[in-house]
Scaffold this motif. Structure first.
Motif: not given
Length: 91
Positions: A56, A52-53, A59-60, A15
């Protein structure tokens, strides 16, 4: 080290790499690019990819220790880059 922790480290690294790629694309194609609609579109796409990254990554479901260590490592890298850039600008 548990497999879940190793997996979290690898995921965080991936990420982070993609975030840095999008930040460098924004710098290269928007800040240094030629003026015009293509420049604006390149900037928007790079920012969208960056967002977006980041979403993500947040939220991971990684262990918080891994996220804290990863952010600390990233900040250390940015600090080293800033010092090197500052020194090169002085000479």
């Amino acid at each position: 080290m548990p497999l879940q922790t190793l997996n979290a480290f690898v995921s965080f690294g991936a990420f982070t790499a993609f975030i840095m790629i999008h930040a460098s694309l924004f710098y290269r194609f928007y800040l240094l690019g030629e003026k015009g609609t293509k420049r604006f579109l390149d900037g928007v796409i790079a920012i969208l990819g960056l967002l977006v990254m980041i979403v993500a990554l947040v939220c991971e479901e990684s262990p918080w220790l891994v996220l804290k260590l990863g952010v600390l490592w990233l900040l250390l890298g940015v600090a080293i880059w800033a010092v090197r850039t500052w020194r090169e600008a002085e000479t």
